[in-house]
Design a protein around this motif. Structure first.
Motif, PDB file in Angstrom:
ATOM      1  N   THR A 127       5.258  -8.678 -10.544  1.00 44.31           N
ATOM      2  CA  THR A 127       5.462  -8.007  -9.324  1.00 44.31           C
ATOM      3  C   THR A 127       3.920  -8.085  -8.989  1.00 44.31           C
ATOM      4  N   TRP A 128       3.820  -7.859  -7.717  1.00 40.96           N
ATOM      5  CA  TRP A 128       2.685  -7.599  -6.943  1.00 40.96           C
ATOM      6  C   TRP A 128       2.348  -6.232  -6.570  1.00 40.96           C
ATOM      7  N   ALA A 151       0.835  -1.400  -0.013  1.00 40.27           N
ATOM      8  CA  ALA A 151       0.046  -0.072  -0.052  1.00 40.27           C
ATOM      9  C   ALA A 151       0.907   1.164   0.044  1.00 40.27           C
ATOM     10  N   ARG A 152       2.128   1.011   0.577  1.00 38.29           N
ATOM     11  CA  ARG A 152       2.864   2.219   0.463  1.00 38.29           C
ATOM     12  C   ARG A 152       3.628   2.389  -0.822  1.00 38.29           C
ATOM     13  N   GLY A 153       3.544   1.390  -1.665  1.00 36.44           N
ATOM     14  CA  GLY A 153       3.972   1.865  -3.028  1.00 36.44           C
ATOM     15  C   GLY A 153       5.184   0.798  -3.359  1.00 36.44           C
ATOM     16  N   THR A 154       5.385  -0.346  -2.433  1.00 38.78           N
ATOM     17  CA  THR A 154       6.518  -1.038  -2.892  1.00 38.78           C
ATOM     18  C   THR A 154       5.985  -2.326  -3.760  1.00 38.78           C
ATOM     19  N   ARG A 155       6.625  -2.481  -4.851  1.00 43.85           N
ATOM     20  CA  ARG A 155       6.214  -3.758  -5.691  1.00 43.85           C
ATOM     21  C   ARG A 155       7.187  -4.831  -5.316  1.00 43.85           C
ATOM     22  N   THR A 207       8.472  -9.122  -5.745  1.00 49.61           N
ATOM     23  CA  THR A 207       8.284 -10.180  -6.310  1.00 49.61           C
ATOM     24  C   THR A 207       7.874 -11.053  -5.104  1.00 49.61           C
ATOM     25  N   THR A 208       8.023 -12.564  -5.303  1.00 55.64           N
ATOM     26  CA  THR A 208       7.826 -13.599  -4.489  1.00 55.64           C
ATOM     27  C   THR A 208       9.055 -13.519  -3.517  1.00 55.64           C
ATOM     28  N   ALA A 209      10.310 -13.478  -4.058  1.00 56.15           N
ATOM     29  CA  ALA A 209      11.359 -13.501  -3.241  1.00 56.15           C
ATOM     30  C   ALA A 209      11.431 -12.189  -2.465  1.00 56.15           C
ATOM     31  N   THR A 210      11.332 -10.967  -2.695  1.00 58.62           N
ATOM     32  CA  THR A 210      11.167  -9.695  -2.079  1.00 58.62           C
ATOM     33  C   THR A 210      10.030  -9.673  -1.044  1.00 58.62           C
ATOM     34  N   ALA A 211       8.851 -10.510  -1.612  1.00 53.83           N
ATOM     35  CA  ALA A 211       7.868 -10.472  -0.384  1.00 53.83           C
ATOM     36  C   ALA A 211       8.328 -11.556   0.692  1.00 53.83           C
ATOM     37  N   ALA A 212       9.008 -12.590   0.579  1.00 51.21           N
ATOM     38  CA  ALA A 212       9.493 -13.375   1.410  1.00 51.21           C
ATOM     39  C   ALA A 212      10.551 -12.615   2.300  1.00 51.21           C
ATOM     40  N   ALA A 213      11.155 -12.160   1.857  1.00 46.15           N
ATOM     41  CA  ALA A 213      12.524 -11.387   2.643  1.00 46.15           C
ATOM     42  C   ALA A 213      11.722 -10.456   3.591  1.00 46.15           C
ATOM     43  N   ALA A 214      10.594  -9.595   2.855  1.00 51.08           N
ATOM     44  CA  ALA A 214       9.963  -8.390   3.792  1.00 51.08           C
ATOM     45  C   ALA A 214       9.169  -8.995   4.822  1.00 51.08           C
ATOM     46  N   GLU A 219      -2.875  -6.867  -7.135  1.00 50.12           N
ATOM     47  CA  GLU A 219      -3.205  -7.195  -8.622  1.00 50.12           C
ATOM     48  C   GLU A 219      -1.470  -7.683  -8.981  1.00 50.12           C
ATOM     49  N   HIS A 220      -1.501  -8.484  -9.487  1.00 50.84           N
ATOM     50  CA  HIS A 220      -0.414  -9.291 -10.266  1.00 50.84           C
ATOM     51  C   HIS A 220      -0.021  -8.716 -11.666  1.00 50.84           C
TER      52      HIS A 220
END
Length: 67
Positions: free
Chosen positions: A66-67, A24-28, A30-37, A59-60
């Motif tokens: 990216t989502w 929601a803050r604007g970060t896009r 990937t699956t890998a970055t979502a896992a890390a975050a 949305e994907h």
């Protein structure tokens, strides 16, 4: 948040909400970055993203993966 409330939280729900707030803050992500975050495995992060997408929260982008 009080420690009593934290003790009763469901960890995966908290991770998904943290991930949604980050998006929601604007970060896009990937699956890998979502896992890390989120601190989740890539498989769990993917399932969180797909669930959030299926519920209409994000949305994907198939071109950028990216989502």
């Amino acid at each position: 948040m009080s420690s009593d409330r934290t003790r009763h939280e469901i960890a995966v729900v908290g991770r998904a909400l943290d991930l949604l707030a980050d998006i929601a803050r604007g970060t896009r992500h990937t699956t890998a970055t979502a896992a890390a975050a989120s601190g989740a495995s890539r498989a769990s992060a993917y399932r969180m993203l797909v669930t959030l997408e299926s519920r209409g929260f994000l949305e994907h982008d198939r071109e950028t993966h990216t989502w």
